[in-house]
Design a protein around this motif. Structure first.
Motif, PDB file in Angstrom:
ATOM      1  N   ILE A 270       0.818  -1.222   0.000  1.00 29.82           N
ATOM      2  CA  ILE A 270       0.000   0.000   0.000  1.00 29.82           C
ATOM      3  C   ILE A 270       0.847   1.265   0.000  1.00 29.82           C
ATOM      4  O   ILE A 270       0.310   2.360  -0.063  1.00 29.82           O
ATOM      5  CB  ILE A 270      -0.957   0.032   1.209  1.00 29.82           C
ATOM      6  N   GLU A 281      -2.367 -10.198  -3.540  1.00 34.08           N
ATOM      7  CA  GLU A 281      -3.473 -11.165  -3.479  1.00 34.08           C
ATOM      8  C   GLU A 281      -2.937 -12.594  -3.350  1.00 34.08           C
ATOM      9  O   GLU A 281      -3.536 -13.426  -2.662  1.00 34.08           O
ATOM     10  CB  GLU A 281      -4.363 -11.054  -4.723  1.00 34.08           C
ATOM     11  N   PHE A 285      -3.904 -15.158  -0.305  1.00 36.66           N
ATOM     12  CA  PHE A 285      -4.360 -16.541  -0.449  1.00 36.66           C
ATOM     13  C   PHE A 285      -3.507 -17.479   0.418  1.00 36.66           C
ATOM     14  O   PHE A 285      -4.031 -18.339   1.137  1.00 36.66           O
ATOM     15  CB  PHE A 285      -4.272 -16.988  -1.915  1.00 36.66           C
ATOM     16  N   LYS A 300      -3.074 -22.147  -4.342  1.00 36.91           N
ATOM     17  CA  LYS A 300      -3.580 -21.110  -5.250  1.00 36.91           C
ATOM     18  C   LYS A 300      -2.655 -19.890  -5.232  1.00 36.91           C
ATOM     19  O   LYS A 300      -2.289 -19.338  -6.265  1.00 36.91           O
ATOM     20  CB  LYS A 300      -4.998 -20.726  -4.826  1.00 36.91           C
TER      21      LYS A 300
ATOM     22  N   TYR B 103     -11.966 -19.422  -7.269  1.00 37.48           N
ATOM     23  CA  TYR B 103     -11.617 -18.109  -6.734  1.00 37.48           C
ATOM     24  C   TYR B 103     -11.740 -16.997  -7.775  1.00 37.48           C
ATOM     25  O   TYR B 103     -12.113 -15.878  -7.459  1.00 37.48           O
ATOM     26  CB  TYR B 103     -10.195 -18.122  -6.172  1.00 37.48           C
ATOM     27  N   ASP B 104     -11.365 -17.293  -9.001  1.00 34.01           N
ATOM     28  CA  ASP B 104     -11.434 -16.254 -10.028  1.00 34.01           C
ATOM     29  C   ASP B 104     -11.293 -16.842 -11.430  1.00 34.01           C
ATOM     30  O   ASP B 104     -11.055 -18.043 -11.597  1.00 34.01           O
ATOM     31  CB  ASP B 104     -10.360 -15.177  -9.804  1.00 34.01           C
ATOM     32  N   TRP B 145     -11.649  -7.414 -11.473  1.00 38.21           N
ATOM     33  CA  TRP B 145     -10.995  -6.728 -10.349  1.00 38.21           C
ATOM     34  C   TRP B 145      -9.509  -6.469 -10.603  1.00 38.21           C
ATOM     35  O   TRP B 145      -8.863  -5.759  -9.846  1.00 38.21           O
ATOM     36  CB  TRP B 145     -11.211  -7.476  -9.044  1.00 38.21           C
ATOM     37  N   LYS B 146      -8.984  -7.038 -11.674  1.00 35.05           N
ATOM     38  CA  LYS B 146      -7.596  -6.699 -12.028  1.00 35.05           C
ATOM     39  C   LYS B 146      -7.445  -6.689 -13.540  1.00 35.05           C
ATOM     40  O   LYS B 146      -7.902  -7.617 -14.215  1.00 35.05           O
ATOM     41  CB  LYS B 146      -6.622  -7.696 -11.411  1.00 35.05           C
ATOM     42  N   ALA B 200      -2.183   3.915  -1.749  1.00 33.90           N
ATOM     43  CA  ALA B 200      -3.358   3.077  -1.471  1.00 33.90           C
ATOM     44  C   ALA B 200      -4.641   3.891  -1.643  1.00 33.90           C
ATOM     45  O   ALA B 200      -4.692   5.078  -1.325  1.00 33.90           O
ATOM     46  CB  ALA B 200      -3.269   2.530  -0.059  1.00 33.90           C
ATOM     47  N   ARG B 207      -7.077   1.227  -8.308  1.00 40.10           N
ATOM     48  CA  ARG B 207      -5.737   1.758  -8.069  1.00 40.10           C
ATOM     49  C   ARG B 207      -4.894   1.521  -9.303  1.00 40.10           C
ATOM     50  O   ARG B 207      -4.826   0.405  -9.820  1.00 40.10           O
ATOM     51  CB  ARG B 207      -5.120   1.054  -6.855  1.00 40.10           C
ATOM     52  N   LEU B 227      -1.058  -1.702 -14.382  1.00 41.58           N
ATOM     53  CA  LEU B 227      -1.993  -2.480 -13.561  1.00 41.58           C
ATOM     54  C   LEU B 227      -3.127  -1.610 -13.048  1.00 41.58           C
ATOM     55  O   LEU B 227      -2.907  -0.488 -12.600  1.00 41.58           O
ATOM     56  CB  LEU B 227      -1.264  -3.010 -12.326  1.00 41.58           C
ATOM     57  N   THR B 229      -6.141  -2.285 -10.298  1.00 40.88           N
ATOM     58  CA  THR B 229      -6.699  -3.258  -9.354  1.00 40.88           C
ATOM     59  C   THR B 229      -7.785  -2.599  -8.506  1.00 40.88           C
ATOM     60  O   THR B 229      -7.735  -1.393  -8.235  1.00 40.88           O
ATOM     61  CB  THR B 229      -5.619  -3.806  -8.407  1.00 40.88           C
ATOM     62  N   ARG B 231      -9.990  -4.161  -5.175  1.00 42.64           N
ATOM     63  CA  ARG B 231     -10.521  -5.261  -4.390  1.00 42.64           C
ATOM     64  C   ARG B 231     -10.764  -4.821  -2.970  1.00 42.64           C
ATOM     65  O   ARG B 231     -10.016  -4.021  -2.459  1.00 42.64           O
ATOM     66  CB  ARG B 231      -9.559  -6.463  -4.409  1.00 42.64           C
TER      67      ARG B 231
END
Lengths: 416, 231
Positions: A270, A281, A285, A300, B103-104, B145-146, B200, B207, B227, B229, B231
């Protein structure tokens, strides 16, 4: 660890020792603030582990004036042990080493039966640069001071980088061996080192003119050594560059998670300017899987790290390697052998496919088949027992590289 | 010594045959074909190169938006706001499912140049050419989401104006980038990479961030990984 909200004005700070053990410092001494206060640390507090990577928990008193330190017995009333008039009065900071990451509750006895408790989250707030330094230090110590990884530079060529490469792969091996149910990526990375090392070794023979005799030309004509040799050197430089980039991108993330927990990585993710430094991410996980004892989540997350490596680093690298020269092809074929023992080669699983194509390569890595012959390396890697994985990973890099080397196979030359 | 030499020559002959075969096999393999998906695996293959280009606007406040048009006639009025995978698939014909689990879902387009128009917080829009697109959505294939875009390989001269534009669009100081660019030039070997992006953002907001990574190509040693993102 958050250093805010400690009771009655005391402050806490987390540090790392040279060997990576956790330290909590309590500064200034609470005894300086409250005459009747004492600090007692016990093994029984929540979240305190006795079997961390770097040894049992211990309490250390530190003399900042002399940099001297000494162990403090557990359940010691620090107020009396280090009273201003006592023999230990010069020790003005206290450290706790070996705490487990996560929630910890520390208790300060204010006198009599009055206690103040502070729940803290053990975490390390530091930069990517510092974590990379931790990795460098660890490799240096683990190799007995023989590998200074800051000298691992693509421009130094293969022969001068062999010990550096081995140091990096030994670090991956250590990561996996220490946490075989968490760091799947690191174990597979160690295995993948064998065909990479073999390709580099073979290229060295090409570079030296011992392994060519004209046969690298697709039409059978001789390619002058003066042309071929630098191309082999270029091949090595690109492959080593890719290897360094993977190490630089991922090794510190494992170190940060191992030593600082998820929050250490979230802290970096961040931060302003951290764009894309890590795939948070993936680590979320992994961490969730660790906390919930859910191996599918852990796997994952590791798979996402693998994808990051393949997509962001190797995708361009493979493309450039394949465009280097027609003679690159046999060297690429070494890389197209499956690093998982018994697994299908690239050409077996992707007939007609080009290994430089990311989509084909990802399919070769991840395809779920019905058996060994039609499964990708990732499901194969996960399908064997943990003891088998550990056994494979423990094999020396050069010894496994011999199984992949064309120079060994065709000419019985040793891996360099 | 003589014996070793004969063995070497014999082995070299074997190698000639092998390498010719291998070279021919790879030459044939340069045009990958679509494969059939089996029940328990996800297979993908590169699509044929087309002249189709794509324009996209990505708003920091809201959603991905894009319209299909030619690079020479960008038409911002034709922009369609996109947030779902279905909308994205409609705009990028080459998008293929790379993998999906509980998951995705991950969708990619590789090797086809697409032109995106990216809009920053100050409403400044820039064009971003991507030859690789990866979109990650929720497992139902709904919300993205990405979104990850890779630029083609670039020289430092080509990279510099794009880098400045990215910094201006994100309202961040380009000076560190320019200093980095001056330092590395077109020498990728053992040169550091560059990362930057927004700090952030509150949960749910998008972002923007990017990195300049190695291509390992001496003429065009850099590419930008952009990128988005949320989430």
């Amino acid at each position: 660890m958050s250093d805010e909200g400690w009771p009655y004005g005391a402050t806490g700070q987390l540090k790392l020792t040279q060997h990576g053990a956790l330290q909590i410092s309590i500064t200034p001494s609470i005894t300086n603030l409250y005459a009747n206060a004492s600090v007692t640390l016990s093994k029984n507090y929540d979240g305190i582990a006795t079997n961390e990577d770097h040894g049992d928990i211990r309490v250390i008193a530190f003399n900042s004036a002399t940099n001297g330190w000494r162990d403090v017995p557990f359940d010691t009333d620090l107020n009396s042990y280090f009273s201003p008039a006592g023999t230990n009065s010069a020790y003005n900071q206290f450290y706790v080493e070996g705490l487990a990451l996560g929630a910890v509750k520390l208790q300060v006895q204010l006198g009599g039966d009055t206690y103040a408790e502070q729940a803290i989250e053990v975490c390390t707030h530091t930069s990517k640069t510092n974590w990379q330094q931790e990795v460098r230090n660890e490799i240096y110590f683990d190799t007995g001071g023989t590998v200074a990884i800051e000298n691992y530079l693509a421009g130094n060529g293969f022969m001068n980088n062999r010990t550096n490469m081995m140091g990096v792969y030994s670090f991956y091996e250590k990561l996996f061996t220490n946490r075989p149910t968490q760091f799947y990526w690191a174990g597979l990375a160690k295995l993948a080192g064998a065909p990479v090392y073999a390709g580099l070794s073979d290229a060295e023979y090409v570079k030296q003119g011992l392994f060519v005799a004209g046969f690298l030309a697709p039409n059978g004509a001789n390619i002058p050594f003066q042309i071929l040799s630098p191309k082999a050197g270029q091949f090595q430089q690109i492959l080593i560059g890719m290897n360094i980039d993977i190490y630089s991108d991922l090794a510190w993330q494992f170190e940060a998670y191992r030593m600082g927990g998820l929050c250490a990585l979230e802290d970096i993710a961040i931060a302003p300017g951290s764009g894309g430094l890590l795939d948070i991410e993936a680590w979320q996980f992994i961490d969730q899987g660790v906390r919930q004892n859910d191996s599918s989540l852990v796997q994952k997350g590791n798979r996402q790290l693998l994808q990051r490596e393949q997509r962001d680093i190797l995708k361009k690298g493979y493309a450039d390697l394949s465009n280097l020269f027609p003679g690159t092809t046999p060297l690429m074929s070494v890389l197209a052998e499956n690093p998982v023992p018994g697994g299908p080669s690239f050409s077996a699983l992707e007939p007609g496919g080009n290994i430089a194509n990311y989509l084909y390569r990802w399919d070769w890595i991840t395809r779920s088949g019905t058996g060994v012959s039609d499964s990708g390396m990732w499901p194969l890697w996960l399908s064997v027992s943990q003891s088998t994985r550990l056994q494979w990973v423990a094999q020396p890099l050069q010894a496994r590289a011999a199984d992949y080397s064309e120079a060994v196979r065709l000419l019985n030359l040793p891996v360099q | 010594m003589k014996k070793y030499f004969l063995v070497f020559i014999a082995a070299a002959c074997v190698c000639v045959v092998y390498l010719i075969w291998h070279y021919e096999r790879e030459r044939v393999a340069t045009a990958p074909s679509l494969k059939n998906a089996s029940s328990n695996s996800t297979k993908v293959a590169a699509s044929p190169v087309t002249t189709t280009v794509l324009t996209a606007i990505v708003s920091t406040q809201a959603v991905f938006g894009m319209s299909q048009t030619n690079t020479s006639s960008l038409d911002s009025t034709a922009i369609v706001q996109i947030e779902s995978l279905a909308d994205l698939k409609e705009k990028i014909a080459s998008l293929k499912l790379l993998e999906a689990d509980k998951y995705d879902q991950v969708w990619v387009s590789d090797g086809i140049p697409l032109v995106f128009e990216i809009k920053g917080k100050n409403d400044k829009a820039i064009r971003f050419v991507a030859d690789f697109v990866e979109a990650t959505s929720d497992p139902e294939g709904g919300r993205i989401w990405k979104l990850e875009l890779h630029s083609p390989n670039m020289s430092i001269e080509e990279l510099r104006p794009l880098g400045i534009q990215l910094h201006e669009m994100l309202k961040i100081d380009p000076q560190p980038f320019l200093s980095w660019a001056d330092k590395v030039g077109n020498a990728w070997v053992d040169s550091p990479l560059y990362y930057n992006g927004e700090p952030a953002v509150p949960a749910g907001e998008k972002r923007f961030s990017f990195g300049v990574l190695h291509t390992y190509n001496d003429e065009r040693p850099w590419f930008v990984r952009f990128l988005i993102t949320s989430r």
